[in-house]
Write a protein that holds these residues in place. Structure first.
Motif: not given
Lengths: 341, 474
Positions: B267, B301-302, B305, B308-309, B314, B316, B332-333, B335-336
């Protein structure tokens, strides 16, 4: 075999080329579409895990009683009891133990954080400055020392924190107590039952200094190497004492670096978390002590782990963000002025 | 000096390196073999048990095995850096640089080879030393030894003092200056050594404690600062790897690290290329927005996030046992990375624009230009990013720990990464009043730390250049 395959690939490609020409298709995409293709993997992830969380934090902070409730059909839905503008911030700031120590304790989260900021940061900066200056003045063994000093940077905070906790064990079993015994100091408890607040804090500060010096030394070293040798030569001709050379030439010349380090270490001190967990565990308290060593970030994770009131966690992290933003702005303001000599 | 003979010496040096490398492989192989033979008790080893082993047809006990392994470990620690240094030196040594210093160097190295029980390399290095002397100084080994003897004799001979009339004041001033300079040097090195010692002692104490018995690490007053080779409990490492499941946690960490690093590189390279070369509207605005996110603390963020997960997003994690995909939530979080995009863009920008224009004229596509020109040129930077990213995943603590703490704890335990495991794994003694076995806990710390130190020492240049631009840790 290989040739046949290649031929096949080429003929397929040719067919597509002809098709393209016949249909007058122009595959030259406009630049922004092309850019979007290249940017999309990164942007997708960033918008999901960076931009959205920022927006969401500001959304969560205005709710009261935010909860995720499972519907009859098994879908999670958000449920709130109302809205508030600053209610959550007030709640966080006025929470037991945040600013003022609560009745049965002697420390508060803000006091802990400030203690780290005002003791650990100056010590480590001064020490790194002296080390960098000394290191810059020698030739043999320079890179050997540099390598040794850099080691703490790449180590795992948890791993070395556990080693620190073991070194500061109470009684005669700990290495530090054993060392102090050489000077006739009786062994004390540092991080276990019976440790006073300042002793426990001293361990945390020692770890912070030990862990933080590597990066500072490196930055200062690179700053000092960039100083024009002419200044030193001029000082040498005037037979300036070394101490004055240090305070009048070296320090002013690398003042932008020093300032950068001050700001980043203050931010780093606010974010102290892993080392507290490594040394004192999840309670951040020595056994039976009436204080704890939680920092602001520790407090945020407490909210997240408990999962009770997400809005408070959002409020606490926005407060942290505000502090860091203020520090960064100060840095940018002074950095632009660059008043260093 | 004869070039042909120098070529021969070079060839000879290559043979020496090959022999050294072979011995290193033998040492490591033997060490691994002995390590695999160690018997690990299935209950926490609170007391020292002396087991009987039969290795290579010999009956030995734990103490002998420990001694052997300690020797092998010492051999490895000595030989590997020496071989690497010597290999690097010879690679860049020009023919005119062969002199008696190189010969002395080989002689000292030969002595070290003898100490690490490597007779082949000893003989070869003595021969190399002799040959180089013959080539550069035109005398052989015997003559060299004689000269050393003379040198030592001269050292003890009383020198005749040359009396020169000098300005007394000037003499004193020079003396004073020398003394001042000497003391300054002395204190500089003293100060640096004390700090270096303070940095190093935790590492030393870690390795030492990791090799001690439970009794010594937990119960003895005044733990010793040195232990004998036969007392080094190599079993501790095996206990941690097998019984405390650290081999599983290391596998998890490597898996997460490699996948997320691959994703990050993919990415960031694409994004950095777009920001560095492609012209599109709003490029600079978008880039400065990205840069601004760098100063926002991760805690902000945490929180989201995590939602989110989990089941709210999602899904997960936090679901029924068996339906969770912890690895996705960990990978995934991450990966960039905005910082790496920034870092790479700087490097890409330094590549001349004319190359891009030339490629365009030749009709190559942007993607081809990226893969054929930019990535090879920016190779070192990409490599630095790879290392930093892998190290980052190896040290990741907060997020993986948060992820594995929700839902079924026993399921999450199987997905722990090493840092979380260091804090939460079961290092306790059995019995009604369990205590932490510090030797095991510290052994786990050593398992986590040592690979990082090895990687750092090997790739110091790349790591330090990357860190210099990165800002603070974490």
């Amino acid at each position: 075999m290989k040739n046949t395959l290649l031929n096949l690939v080429w003929s397929v490609r040719n067919v597509f080329q002809r098709l393209k020409e016949k249909l007058h298709l122009n595959f030259n995409l406009p630049p922004w579409v092309k850019a979007l293709i290249y940017l999309s993997p990164a942007l997708l992830l960033l918008s999901l895990f960076t931009f959205y969380p920022i927006v969401n934090a500001f959304r969560l902070v205005i709710y009261t009683g935010y909860q995720l409730v499972r519907d009859v059909d098994g879908v999670l839905r958000e449920s709130i009891t109302g809205y508030t503008l600053i209610g959550n911030f007030v709640k966080v700031l006025s929470a037991d133990n945040f600013i003022l120590p609560s009745s049965h304790t002697t420390s508060s989260i803000l006091l802990n954080t400030l203690a780290i900021v005002f003791i650990s940061v100056p010590i480590s900066i001064l020490l790194s400055l002296f080390v960098a200056a000394t290191l810059n003045s020698i030739k043999p063994l320079k890179s050997f020392f540099q390598t040794i000093y850099f080691l703490p940077y790449i180590t795992n905070t948890l791993a070395i924190g556990l080693v620190f906790a073991y070194m500061f064990k109470s009684g005669d079993t700990g290495l530090v107590n054993q060392f102090f015994r050489i000077f006739g100091i009786e062994p004390v408890s540092w991080i276990e039952r019976g440790a006073t607040y300042w002793r426990a804090m001293a361990v945390l500060i020692a770890f912070g200094v030990w862990d933080g010096m590597a990066f500072k030394i490196m930055v200062f070293m690179s700053g000092m190497q960039g100083i024009d040798q002419q200044y030193y030569q001029a000082a040498a001709i005037d037979a300036t004492p070394k101490r004055r050379v240090f305070t009048r030439i070296t320090v002013p010349m690398i003042s932008p670096m020093i300032f950068y380090i001050v700001v980043t270490s203050v931010i780093g001190a606010f974010k102290t978390y892993s080392s507290v967990v490594a040394i004192f565990g999840d309670t951040a308290t020595p056994d039976g002590a009436n204080y704890n060593l939680k920092t602001i970030v520790f407090h945020i994770y407490d909210y997240i782990y408990s999962g009770e009131d997400i809005s408070l966690a959002a409020a606490a992290s926005i407060i942290l963000f505000a502090i860091i933003l203020a520090l960064t702005l100060v840095q940018m303001y002074i950095g632009k002025k660059r008043v260093h000599y | 000096m004869n070039k042909e003979q120098i070529k021969q010496i070079k060839r000879f040096e290559n043979i020496i390196h090959a022999v050294d490398a072979l011995f290193i492989v033998i040492y490591i192989g033997l060490f691994v073999y002995l390590f695999s033979q160690i018997i690990v008790p299935h209950t926490p080893p609170e007391t020292f048990t002396n087991y009987e082993y039969t290795i290579f047809g010999m009956d030995i006990d734990t103490l002998v095995l420990n001694t052997w392994m300690s020797y092998l470990a010492i051999f490895i620690i000595i030989t590997v850096p020496l071989t690497i240094i010597s290999f690097k030196k010879t690679k860049y040594r020009e023919f005119y640089e062969y002199n008696h210093y190189v010969a002395t160097n080989y002689f000292v190295n030969a002595m070290v080879s003898l100490l690490v029980l490597n007779p082949a390399s000893f003989v070869l290095k003595i021969m190399a030393s002799h040959r180089i002397l013959l080539q550069s100084e035109k005398y052989g080994f015997k003559e060299a030894l004689k000269r050393i003897g003379h040198g030592i004799k001269n050292l003890f001979k009383k020198k005749e003092r040359v009396v020169v009339e000098e300005d007394n004041e000037l003499k004193r001033a020079i003396q004073k200056q020398t003394i001042v300079q000497f003391t300054r040097m002395f204190f500089s090195y003293l100060f640096l050594s004390i700090i270096a010692l303070m940095i190093f002692i935790p590492f030393y104490w870690m390795i030492l404690t990791a090799l001690k018995t439970y009794y010594e690490s937990n119960l003895t007053l005044s733990p010793r600062f040195f232990i004998s080779l036969s007392e080094m409990q190599w079993m501790n490492f095996k206990y941690v790897l097998e019984e405390v499941d650290f081999s599983q946690y290391i596998k998890n960490t490597l898996f997460v690290g490699i996948i997320s690093t691959t994703g990050t590189i993919f990415t960031t390279v694409l994004a950095a290329f777009a920001f560095a070369r492609l012209e599109f509207k709003g490029r600079d605005t978008l880039f400065s927005v990205l840069l601004m996110t760098m100063m926002i603390p991760g805690e902000l963020y945490i929180l989201t996030n995590f939602l989110t997960v989990s089941q709210a997003g999602f899904g997960w994690i936090g679901g029924e046992t068996g339906t969770n995909s912890y690895f996705l939530a960990m990978i995934i979080p991450f990966m960039t990375s905005v910082f790496y995009i920034f870092f790479l863009r700087q490097t890409f920008k330094q590549i001349p624009e004319t190359l891009y224009k030339a490629a365009k004229v030749d009709g190559s596509s942007d993607f081809k230009y990226l893969t054929r020109v930019m990535i090879p040129i920016a190779g070192p930077t990409i490599f630095t990013i790879t290392i930093l990213s892998v190290i980052g995943s190896w040290n990741a603590f907060i997020w993986p720990r948060l992820i594995t703490s929700v839902g079924d704890v026993n399921e999450g335990r199987g997905f722990w990464l090493i840092s979380a495991a260091l804090r939460d794994a079961d290092f306790y003694t059995s019995g009604t009043n369990p205590r932490v076995m510090f030797n095991m806990q510290i052994a786990a710390s050593a398992i986590v730390t040592i690979p990082l130190i090895v990687v750092f020492l090997l790739l110091r240049k790349y790591i330090m250049s990357g860190v210099g631009r990165s800002g603070t840790k974490g």
